[in-house]
Write a protein that holds these residues in place. Structure first.
Motif, mmCIF file in Angstrom:
data_model
loop_
_atom_site.group_PDB
_atom_site.id
_atom_site.type_symbol
_atom_site.label_atom_id
_atom_site.label_comp_id
_atom_site.label_asym_id
_atom_site.label_seq_id
_atom_site.Cartn_x
_atom_site.Cartn_y
_atom_site.Cartn_z
ATOM 1 N N LYS A 184 -94.410 52.590 45.931
ATOM 2 C CA LYS A 184 -93.809 52.111 44.705
ATOM 3 C C LYS A 184 -93.979 53.113 43.561
ATOM 4 O O LYS A 184 -93.090 53.299 42.731
ATOM 5 C CB LYS A 184 -94.475 50.771 44.343
ATOM 6 C CG LYS A 184 -93.728 49.999 43.289
ATOM 7 C CD LYS A 184 -94.401 48.669 42.988
ATOM 8 C CE LYS A 184 -93.863 48.138 41.675
ATOM 9 N NZ LYS A 184 -94.428 46.858 41.297
ATOM 10 N N LYS A 200 -91.254 55.321 40.147
ATOM 11 C CA LYS A 200 -91.544 54.745 38.829
ATOM 12 C C LYS A 200 -90.400 54.932 37.837
ATOM 13 O O LYS A 200 -90.272 54.147 36.901
ATOM 14 C CB LYS A 200 -92.872 55.256 38.265
ATOM 15 C CG LYS A 200 -92.864 56.666 37.789
ATOM 16 C CD LYS A 200 -94.193 57.005 37.106
ATOM 17 C CE LYS A 200 -94.070 58.406 36.521
ATOM 18 N NZ LYS A 200 -95.142 58.801 35.646
ATOM 19 N N GLN A 220 -88.294 51.997 38.510
ATOM 20 C CA GLN A 220 -88.967 50.811 37.984
ATOM 21 C C GLN A 220 -88.803 50.717 36.472
ATOM 22 O O GLN A 220 -88.583 49.630 35.922
ATOM 23 C CB GLN A 220 -90.459 50.859 38.352
ATOM 24 C CG GLN A 220 -91.218 49.574 38.051
ATOM 25 C CD GLN A 220 -90.764 48.411 38.931
ATOM 26 O OE1 GLN A 220 -90.707 48.535 40.143
ATOM 27 N NE2 GLN A 220 -90.396 47.296 38.304
ATOM 28 N N LYS A 237 -85.344 49.483 35.701
ATOM 29 C CA LYS A 237 -85.263 48.057 36.021
ATOM 30 C C LYS A 237 -85.975 47.214 34.946
ATOM 31 O O LYS A 237 -85.482 46.169 34.525
ATOM 32 C CB LYS A 237 -85.918 47.831 37.395
ATOM 33 C CG LYS A 237 -86.259 46.393 37.738
ATOM 34 C CD LYS A 237 -85.087 45.665 38.345
ATOM 35 C CE LYS A 237 -85.404 44.186 38.550
ATOM 36 N NZ LYS A 237 -86.642 43.959 39.330
ATOM 37 N N ASP A 238 -87.134 47.687 34.499
ATOM 38 C CA ASP A 238 -87.914 46.922 33.528
ATOM 39 C C ASP A 238 -87.272 46.920 32.141
ATOM 40 O O ASP A 238 -87.294 45.903 31.443
ATOM 41 C CB ASP A 238 -89.329 47.516 33.377
ATOM 42 C CG ASP A 238 -90.195 47.253 34.599
ATOM 43 O OD1 ASP A 238 -89.805 46.421 35.442
ATOM 44 O OD2 ASP A 238 -91.252 47.902 34.712
ATOM 45 N N ALA A 270 -90.284 51.566 48.725
ATOM 46 C CA ALA A 270 -90.168 50.998 47.380
ATOM 47 C C ALA A 270 -89.003 50.012 47.369
ATOM 48 O O ALA A 270 -88.044 50.161 48.130
ATOM 49 C CB ALA A 270 -89.936 52.096 46.354
ATOM 50 N N MET A 295 -86.897 47.639 44.354
ATOM 51 C CA MET A 295 -86.755 47.164 42.978
ATOM 52 C C MET A 295 -86.258 45.723 42.914
ATOM 53 O O MET A 295 -85.972 45.221 41.827
ATOM 54 C CB MET A 295 -85.764 48.054 42.213
ATOM 55 C CG MET A 295 -86.184 49.498 42.071
ATOM 56 S SD MET A 295 -87.720 49.675 41.138
ATOM 57 C CE MET A 295 -88.736 50.498 42.371
#
Lengths: 333, 333
Positions: free
Chosen positions: A16, A20, A23, A26-27, A44, A46
């Motif tokens: 994962k 990053k 990520q 996505k966040d 990984a 998402m």
């Protein structure tokens, strides 16, 4: 600017952490993250729809973003096939990898033939001006840290989110590759030529509405022997009205510098404020953002309270407590 | 390193000021300045023998140095003939011009054919490391200024001269193009990529004899909104044992920044020392170097005395009074 929305390419990410960048998108910009594309061996996920290139195009995707740090510093043949397919299907490609897309002859030729754009966000695509130091309209916050990688990008993104939730007019301004990929634009400050560093930040944070806040991602630390010059260019180019101090407790030494202890928050407050007031005499330190990931909930709360009492400033871990109090402190300026 | 000695090419310099690079070499490294070459219309004269290319080669010259700022930003056909002749006669060429020698197709091709070197000192020729902040042997002085162009290069060169006259072990370290051309080597810091600035200065001032002094040319100012990041990289990469404060009184504003007043010498002392002590806790401010060219002799003496009393530090105009007292202060550390 990178065209949105994105297909997040996770490649053969071993874990994962390697994904990053994906990520982060996505966040922080879920509206850009239409789907993901994973190769054999990818560990990984998402939790986004797995899309082929064709499906992504169907859903309106404009850019394939390489959301993973590759192994061994080379773009593997398995990746190449996907990237070529993406260009042929009408997508641009964006990457923060050290090995540049443009240096891959087959990708460069294909992109040129088809009129697609290869965004290598590690290197500047703009000829920045020399900073002129002129006062600009609108307001600016800069995250300054005791060290590298203490949560400056995260803090600025959290404050942006909190401000927008309060109906405030705010924009995160990326100064590093991950932030640029997340938001589609910014300045890769660590790759800018020395003379143009401060000018690049003036360019990034131009005149704006009187009630608008630029929330500028910090880099390095004024106390980091390797990167302090980059940080000072941010302080002077950013012309901040407000500084937020960022810190991660329990580090044994400065990142990459085993012989260096971290400065205290008071040190950073005093030195950063003195230097910021050269370009903005009204600049204030408004709060502290702590990365308490190494602590229990109780420890984190106690630590935030201790720092808050010591410095007389609102002090939060934005991941645990939200950044609402920092946004309030900025709004009160 | 640029091979010495030099033939100083003055071209068609319209006046003496246009030939200040040549003047710097003549003043500071007279042993490198074998002769000069002037074209029709040249109004500068270094009082050196006028030599043809052939005569210069005869006298052992290794490099033709372009000692003049050219007009209009292009290398004129009149220059080209001389430069080509120099390459054909076996000389390298060194230049600090914005328009690079290497970008001139005919010069580049000729140099490649003949195995000559074109030194464009405005751009780095080395892949510098990231700074590691490790303590180095030997001693280092850094000139820090209230502003750009207040005499930091001149101060470091004067201190080198004074130290050598006292039999001390000292080396001027150039960080700008003029200093590089004068001494044959150095780091063009303003053209270095942000991440490698401090590392380039560590590279420039490596481990040395315990009694050796590196006298590091300063750049910019910690209080200059455009270039302060460059200055801080010098402070942290240079790891100075001693700072000399440089100032030119009577400036109406910071160079290039009409809205900015100069900081006081006390401001520069306090901020520069605080930051220098991050990398060298024993760093001290040892003296002040003033450029009093706008004053009479009496005014200059009175002003130096006033500053000396105010700051409690030896204070000289090295051009008028020599840098002996600064060298003494460094020797006493």
């Amino acid at each position: 600017m990178i065209e949105t929305p994105y297909l997040l390419f996770l490649g053969d990410a071993p874990d994962k952490l390697a994904a990053k960048v994906a990520q982060g998108i996505k966040d922080w910009r879920p509206e850009y993250a239409v789907g993901q594309l994973r190769l054999d061996g990818c560990n990984a996920d998402m939790k986004l729809p797995d899309l082929t290139i064709a499906e992504a195009v169907e859903k309106g995707v404009k850019t394939l973003v390489i959301g993973v740090a590759n192994r061994g510093g080379v773009i593997s043949p398995a990746w190449k096939n996907v990237l070529i397919e993406a260009l042929e299907a009408g997508l641009d490609i964006a990457s923060g990898l050290h090995n540049l897309l443009r240096d891959e002859a087959d990708l460069a030729a294909k992109a040129k033939d088809l009129g697609r754009t290869l965004h290598d966000v590690r290197v500047p695509s703009v000829k920045y001006p020399i900073a002129n130091g002129k006062t600009r309209t609108g307001k600016r916050m800069l995250a300054v840290g005791t060290d590298c990688s203490v949560g400056k990008m995260y803090t600025a993104l959290c404050v942006e989110k909190a401000m927008r939730e309060k109906g405030m007019n705010a924009t995160f301004r990326a100064t590093g590759q991950t932030g640029i990929l997340i938001t589609g634009g910014g300045v890769p400050l660590d790759a800018v030529i020395a003379d143009f560093m401060a000018g690049s930040i003036e360019y990034l944070t131009p005149d704006n509405d009187a009630d608008h806040w630029d929330l500028i991602e910090g880099q390095g630390s004024l106390f980091h022997a390797s990167y302090s010059g980059v940080t000072l260019a941010l302080v002077h180019g950013g012309q901040p009205d407000a500084l937020v101090l960022c810190h991660e407790p329990n580090r044994p030494h400065m990142r990459g510098l085993p012989d260096y202890q971290l400065p205290s928050l008071e040190d950073v407050r005093d030195v950063a404020l003195r230097l910021a007031q050269v370009v903005n005499p009204n600049c204030q330190v408004v709060g502290v953002s702590l990365n308490t990931s190494s602590m229990s909930d109780d420890e984190a709360l106690a630590y935030c309270k201790e720092v808050e009492d010591r410095l007389g400033l609102p002090c939060v871990d934005p991941f645990r407590h939200g950044a609402g109090r920092l946004a309030d402190a900025l709004a009160a300026l």
